[in-house]
Scaffold this motif. Structure first.
Motif, PDB file in Angstrom:
ATOM      1  N   LEU A 182     -24.704 -81.040 -22.308  1.00  8.55           N
ATOM      2  CA  LEU A 182     -24.297 -79.723 -21.430  1.00  8.55           C
ATOM      3  C   LEU A 182     -22.758 -80.254 -20.726  1.00  8.55           C
ATOM      4  CD1 LEU A 182     -26.878 -80.025 -18.766  1.00  8.55           C
ATOM      5  CD2 LEU A 182     -26.529 -77.786 -19.998  1.00  8.55           C
ATOM      6  N   PHE A 189     -19.260 -78.207 -20.925  1.00  9.52           N
ATOM      7  CA  PHE A 189     -18.025 -78.247 -19.720  1.00  9.52           C
ATOM      8  C   PHE A 189     -16.869 -78.185 -20.212  1.00  9.52           C
ATOM      9  CE2 PHE A 189     -16.264 -79.976 -16.403  1.00  9.52           C
ATOM     10  CZ  PHE A 189     -16.533 -79.190 -14.692  1.00  9.52           C
ATOM     11  N   VAL A 195     -18.806 -71.389 -18.170  1.00 13.33           N
ATOM     12  CA  VAL A 195     -19.737 -72.643 -17.836  1.00 13.33           C
ATOM     13  C   VAL A 195     -21.014 -71.797 -17.334  1.00 13.33           C
ATOM     14  CG1 VAL A 195     -19.684 -75.054 -17.241  1.00 13.33           C
ATOM     15  CG2 VAL A 195     -17.379 -74.427 -18.691  1.00 13.33           C
ATOM     16  N   SER A 196     -20.995 -71.057 -16.251  1.00 18.59           N
ATOM     17  CA  SER A 196     -22.607 -70.490 -15.736  1.00 18.59           C
ATOM     18  C   SER A 196     -22.765 -70.479 -17.214  1.00 18.59           C
ATOM     19  CB  SER A 196     -22.616 -70.430 -14.865  1.00 18.59           C
ATOM     20  OG  SER A 196     -21.047 -70.241 -13.386  1.00 18.59           O
ATOM     21  N   TRP A 243     -24.438 -72.366 -20.081  1.00 19.81           N
ATOM     22  CA  TRP A 243     -25.651 -73.718 -19.071  1.00 19.81           C
ATOM     23  C   TRP A 243     -26.731 -72.847 -18.958  1.00 19.81           C
ATOM     24  CZ3 TRP A 243     -24.361 -78.148 -15.448  1.00 19.81           C
ATOM     25  CH2 TRP A 243     -24.002 -78.932 -15.587  1.00 19.81           C
ATOM     26  N   SER A 269     -29.706 -73.412 -21.161  1.00 16.87           N
ATOM     27  CA  SER A 269     -31.249 -73.984 -20.359  1.00 16.87           C
ATOM     28  C   SER A 269     -32.679 -73.030 -20.890  1.00 16.87           C
ATOM     29  CB  SER A 269     -31.169 -73.106 -19.438  1.00 16.87           C
ATOM     30  OG  SER A 269     -29.798 -74.356 -18.651  1.00 16.87           O
ATOM     31  N   THR A 319     -26.588 -71.647  -9.920  1.00 16.71           N
ATOM     32  CA  THR A 319     -25.606 -72.286 -10.455  1.00 16.71           C
ATOM     33  C   THR A 319     -23.518 -72.065 -10.799  1.00 16.71           C
ATOM     34  OG1 THR A 319     -26.971 -72.746 -12.696  1.00 16.71           O
ATOM     35  CG2 THR A 319     -24.811 -73.024 -13.255  1.00 16.71           C
TER      36      THR A 319
END
Length: 335
Positions: free
Chosen positions: A81, A85, A100-101, A104, A108, A219
């Motif tokens: 992660l 980032f 990035v959101s 991620w 996930s 997030t």
């Protein structure tokens, strides 16, 4: 952070290691420090208390083995992660919070797909459910609720705990039902069916998708807030920007603080989802008595707090308390 230890450590790593090794080593040092600091409370909560109330059969070496396995998995997850980032922040300094959101979120979903086949077997032995009658009831129930499952597995919970549980995990082709052997050995077929009807109800009611949206918004909001305020935050701790490796704990603190603020709201949403899943499970199965006896057994077996103080419920309960679930079942209209 106030002592400047992350900044000093990051500077030392930049001097003595190659750039590609700095992040893994810094994250390893940070993870070890966290493990050392949190070990006493974690050990008290999940070993001493569990043994005091006869909820576990784990020996001390077995507990430490699981503890370090969990730590290793967490380290690898965070390494992936945060590698993403830093790459995105460096490449897109103005819109990194959005990218990035999204990244991620995709990761996930990918990890959720791998969880049943890679992570769970590290802690429990899984085998296909041998009880043909129960297997048929579960597959019929899944068909009635329009839920697709890959298979039904039994896991050896009794090796470590006396608690009972069931789960519906995975994504796509890895979606499967997991039944603890403690559940199979202590609950009737009707009780197991109503437990799984509740789990399937989450899928039928699209709770997983709704939770995914909620997590995505949370997030995104966290990273946007970080984007707007992190300049002052990292400067406060004597660093130039988020790209400074020593600022990694600042990123973690954002998630800790915002998570604590949003936690009660997320728990409230979760309790609403659990109530609606209970209602649908009762409607589909019609097994009111089995539902009530299941709740009583789970409360006794897991030593649940049946009627917590309202503040405890508000801050910590992501499921309605057992007594509330039983009262709902008694009043439910199953017609």
């Amino acid at each position: 952070m106030f002592l400047g230890l992350p900044r000093i450590t990051a500077g030392w790593l930049r001097t003595w290691t190659s750039p590609w090794a700095a992040l893994p080593l810094f994250l390893l040092i940070l993870s070890l420090a966290y493990l050392i600091i949190s070990l006493p409370l974690t050990f008290y909560r999940s070993y001493i208390i569990e043994h005091r109330f006869s909820l576990t059969k784990q020996t001390l070496p077995e507990w430490f083995k699981d503890y370090f396995k969990s730590a290793g998995i967490s380290y690898l997850l965070f390494l992936v992660l945060f590698t993403v980032f830093y790459i995105v922040v460096r490449q897109s300094p103005q819109a990194w919070w959005l990218y990035v959101s999204a990244a991620w979120l995709v990761l996930s979903i990918f990890f959720a797909r791998l969880f049943p086949i890679l992570v769970i077997p590290l802690f429990f032995k899984c085998k296909p459910l041998a009880d043909k009658v129960l297997h048929e009831r579960i597959t019929n129930l899944a068909a009635r609720m329009k839920v697709r499952i890959a298979d039904v597995f039994e896991i050896d919970f009794s090796k470590k705990t006396l608690k009972a549980n069931a789960a519906f995990v995975g994504w796509g082709k890895t979606r499967r039902v997991l039944l603890a052997d403690t559940l199979l050995n202590s609950f009737t077929l009707d009780e197991i069916e109503v437990v799984l009807a509740h789990e399937f109800a989450h899928y039928s009611l699209r709770h997983i998708f709704k939770l995914l949206i909620m997590i995505s918004v949370s997030t995104l909001a966290t990273f946007y807030f970080m984007f707007r305020t992190s300049g002052a935050a990292v400067e406060f701790f004597g660093m130039a920007s988020l790209l400074d490796l020593g600022a990694l704990p600042v990123v973690l603190m954002y998630f800790m603080v915002i998570g604590a603020i949003l936690g009660p709201w997320e728990h409230f949403i979760s309790r609403c989802f659990e109530r609606s899943a209970d209602a649908l499970a009762l409607k589909v199965t019609g097994l009111r008595d089995a539902f009530i006896s299941t709740m009583d057994k789970l409360a006794d077996k897991n030593l649940a707090d049946r009627r917590p103080h309202p503040l405890i419920k508000f801050f910590f309960f992501d499921h309605p308390p057992i007594d509330e679930r039983i009262e709902m079942a008694r009043l439910a209209n199953l017609a």
